[in-house]
Design a protein around this motif. Sequence first.
Motif, PDB file in Angstrom:
ATOM      1  N   HIS A  73      -0.852   3.314   6.868  1.00 39.09           N
ATOM      2  CA  HIS A  73       0.612   3.274   6.828  1.00 39.09           C
ATOM      3  C   HIS A  73       1.174   2.651   8.106  1.00 39.09           C
ATOM      4  O   HIS A  73       2.068   1.798   8.053  1.00 39.09           O
ATOM      5  CB  HIS A  73       1.137   4.704   6.625  1.00 39.09           C
ATOM      6  CG  HIS A  73       2.535   4.769   6.111  1.00 39.09           C
ATOM      7  ND1 HIS A  73       2.920   5.572   5.080  1.00 39.09           N
ATOM      8  CD2 HIS A  73       3.658   4.118   6.502  1.00 39.09           C
ATOM      9  CE1 HIS A  73       4.220   5.420   4.853  1.00 39.09           C
ATOM     10  NE2 HIS A  73       4.679   4.551   5.716  1.00 39.09           N
ATOM     11  N   HIS A  77       3.499  -0.728   8.824  1.00 39.89           N
ATOM     12  CA  HIS A  77       4.705  -0.770   9.646  1.00 39.89           C
ATOM     13  C   HIS A  77       4.601  -1.897  10.670  1.00 39.89           C
ATOM     14  O   HIS A  77       5.555  -2.632  10.884  1.00 39.89           O
ATOM     15  CB  HIS A  77       4.901   0.562  10.374  1.00 39.89           C
ATOM     16  CG  HIS A  77       5.403   1.665   9.493  1.00 39.89           C
ATOM     17  ND1 HIS A  77       5.507   2.961   9.913  1.00 39.89           N
ATOM     18  CD2 HIS A  77       5.852   1.658   8.210  1.00 39.89           C
ATOM     19  CE1 HIS A  77       5.990   3.712   8.935  1.00 39.89           C
ATOM     20  NE2 HIS A  77       6.195   2.940   7.884  1.00 39.89           N
ATOM     21  N   HIS A 112       6.966  -1.239  -0.009  1.00 41.23           N
ATOM     22  CA  HIS A 112       6.488  -0.207   0.916  1.00 41.23           C
ATOM     23  C   HIS A 112       7.131   1.147   0.603  1.00 41.23           C
ATOM     24  O   HIS A 112       6.454   2.170   0.560  1.00 41.23           O
ATOM     25  CB  HIS A 112       6.788  -0.629   2.355  1.00 41.23           C
ATOM     26  CG  HIS A 112       6.342   0.366   3.377  1.00 41.23           C
ATOM     27  ND1 HIS A 112       5.029   0.479   3.780  1.00 41.23           N
ATOM     28  CD2 HIS A 112       7.020   1.333   4.045  1.00 41.23           C
ATOM     29  CE1 HIS A 112       4.939   1.462   4.661  1.00 41.23           C
ATOM     30  NE2 HIS A 112       6.135   1.990   4.837  1.00 41.23           N
ATOM     31  N   ASP A 117       5.814   5.106   1.120  1.00 38.03           N
ATOM     32  CA  ASP A 117       6.689   6.189   1.558  1.00 38.03           C
ATOM     33  C   ASP A 117       6.795   7.275   0.493  1.00 38.03           C
ATOM     34  O   ASP A 117       6.967   8.451   0.810  1.00 38.03           O
ATOM     35  CB  ASP A 117       8.077   5.649   1.923  1.00 38.03           C
ATOM     36  CG  ASP A 117       8.027   4.765   3.165  1.00 38.03           C
ATOM     37  OD1 ASP A 117       7.009   4.814   3.884  1.00 38.03           O
ATOM     38  OD2 ASP A 117       8.997   4.041   3.406  1.00 38.03           O
TER      39      ASP A 117
HETATM   40 FE   LIG Z   1       6.832   3.828   5.860  1.00 38.76          FE
END
Ligand SMILES: [Fe+2]
Length: 134
Positions: A73, A77, A112, A117
């Motif tokens: 993750h 980012h 994403h 998320d």
């Molecule tokens: Fe995220």
Amino acid sequence: MPQFTWDTAYEVGDSEIDEQHRRLFDLANELLGADTKASVTAAAIQLYQYVRVHFKHEEDLMRRIGFPDYRQHVQMHSQMVDRLNALSADIADGCWRSQDLRAFMNEWLLIHIAEQDTRLADYVAAAAASSAPH
Ligand SMILES: [Fe+2]
């Protein structure tokens, strides 16, 4: 120029993350609506800074709860931050295109949000449920 429209379908179920995602949409719209180099630059800086705040929030949360996909993750980012850096460089050079922002929002941010998320928010909810008093 069509704006980015928030949809409840984008909600991941964590109120703080959802709130921050909505704010990111607002800031992306401010960038789309900016029409001078100064206002474009200011809007891009605001978006960039808030993206950093938001990612840090998620990354702190992931560490706190021991999220298993943390590394993957965080890597995503940082790829998105790279994209925004490239966009900022184009803005500084006076050659940015709104399509680049649309691509960032659509291909990166929305995917994403929908995939990574959502998984994070599900994990948060499961962790909260399992630690709740019975
Ligand atoms: Fe995220």
